[in-house]
Design a protein around this motif. Structure first.
Motif, mmCIF file in Angstrom:
data_model
loop_
_atom_site.group_PDB
_atom_site.id
_atom_site.type_symbol
_atom_site.label_atom_id
_atom_site.label_comp_id
_atom_site.label_asym_id
_atom_site.label_seq_id
_atom_site.Cartn_x
_atom_site.Cartn_y
_atom_site.Cartn_z
ATOM 1 N N VAL A 1 -3.201 4.589 -2.438
ATOM 2 C CA VAL A 1 -4.125 5.242 -1.523
ATOM 3 C C VAL A 1 -3.907 6.743 -1.638
ATOM 4 O O VAL A 1 -2.783 7.222 -1.489
ATOM 5 N N SER A 2 -4.982 7.486 -1.914
ATOM 6 C CA SER A 2 -4.850 8.932 -2.079
ATOM 7 C C SER A 2 -5.677 9.724 -1.073
ATOM 8 O O SER A 2 -5.635 10.948 -1.075
ATOM 9 N N SER B 1 -3.069 8.140 5.882
ATOM 10 C CA SER B 1 -4.129 7.468 5.117
ATOM 11 C C SER B 1 -3.657 6.135 4.555
ATOM 12 O O SER B 1 -4.403 5.158 4.551
ATOM 13 N N VAL B 2 -2.414 6.092 4.095
ATOM 14 C CA VAL B 2 -1.856 4.843 3.566
ATOM 15 C C VAL B 2 -1.732 3.818 4.689
ATOM 16 O O VAL B 2 -2.145 2.655 4.534
ATOM 17 N N PHE C 1 0.868 -1.171 0.000
ATOM 18 C CA PHE C 1 0.000 0.000 0.000
ATOM 19 C C PHE C 1 0.902 1.217 0.000
ATOM 20 O O PHE C 1 1.841 1.298 0.796
ATOM 21 N N CYS C 2 0.625 2.170 -0.890
ATOM 22 C CA CYS C 2 1.458 3.364 -0.981
ATOM 23 C C CYS C 2 0.667 4.480 -1.646
ATOM 24 O O CYS C 2 -0.446 4.265 -2.127
ATOM 25 N N GLY C 3 1.261 5.644 -1.697
ATOM 26 C CA GLY C 3 0.691 6.760 -2.430
ATOM 27 C C GLY C 3 1.365 6.888 -3.774
ATOM 28 O O GLY C 3 2.446 6.336 -4.016
ATOM 29 N N ALA D 1 3.141 -1.120 4.075
ATOM 30 C CA ALA D 1 2.565 0.214 3.875
ATOM 31 C C ALA D 1 3.686 1.237 3.912
ATOM 32 O O ALA D 1 4.439 1.300 4.889
ATOM 33 N N GLY E 1 3.994 5.288 3.444
ATOM 34 C CA GLY E 1 3.286 6.537 3.190
ATOM 35 C C GLY E 1 2.857 7.235 4.454
ATOM 36 O O GLY E 1 3.334 6.942 5.550
ATOM 37 N N TYR F 1 0.418 -3.714 -5.893
ATOM 38 C CA TYR F 1 0.259 -2.605 -4.961
ATOM 39 C C TYR F 1 -1.101 -1.952 -5.144
ATOM 40 O O TYR F 1 -1.749 -2.091 -6.176
#
Length: 172
Positions: A66-67, A96-97, A38-40, A91, A93, A63
């Motif tokens: 997440v924004s 939120s991430v 999970f990343c931005g 994760a 970020g 992946y």
């Protein structure tokens, strides 16, 4: 244990401090298993991905970007897409991430939709079982890496603007 590697919960490790991203690949390689990142988008467009993306791609199945604060529907979609394929989550970020990854790692081990487990509005308690999670916070201030909570926002089904919490990493 390194002073910068803290196991806050039985299934969550947080890597922090200068150079923490460089410790990720050896950590993943030491215990190979199907892993989801999970990343931005900023991580995927940044220098760390440019430098280590090819090697990281060898260690992960895929992946999710997440924004914003994840909704229960987004978490359910990720769970439906990856259930049965992922055994560990990474994760990288901001808050939120990290929250999205924590919620995902918990919901992967639960059979019902995410909304059923939301604190104050759901009707089902979350059990203390999650997929292993490795968190690498890239921002300061949210504290997401230091709590057992995952903030989930639902403005669609609950009909009010509400930030809900999944208490997903209950074991200490």
């Amino acid at each position: 244990m390194s002073e910068n590697l803290i196991e806050l919960y039985s299934n969550q490790q947080t890597l922090f401090g200068r150079g923490s991203i460089d410790r990720l690949l050896p950590l993943l390689a030491a215990n190979p298993q199907p892993t989801l990142l999970f990343c931005g988008r900023s991580f995927l467009n940044g220098p760390a991905w440019q430098r280590m993306g090819a090697a990281l791609n060898d260690q992960i199945l895929g992946y999710e970007i997440v924004s914003h604060e994840a909704s229960p529907d987004e978490i359910d979609a990720w769970v439906n897409r990856w259930r049965g394929h992922v055994d560990r989550v990474v994760a990288i970020g901001g808050g939120s991430v990290l929250d999205a990854a924590k919620a995902f790692s918990a919901m992967m081990q639960h059979p019902l939709n995410t909304a059923r487990y939301l604190e104050k509005v759901g009707d089902t308690p979350v059990q203390a079982v999650t997929l292993p999670l490795i968190a690498i916070p890239t921002t300061a201030g949210t504290g997401s890496e230091a709590t057992q909570n995952a903030v989930v926002t639902d403005q669609q089904h609950i009909q009010i603007k509400l930030r809900c919490v999944i208490r997903c990493l209950c074991r200490r």
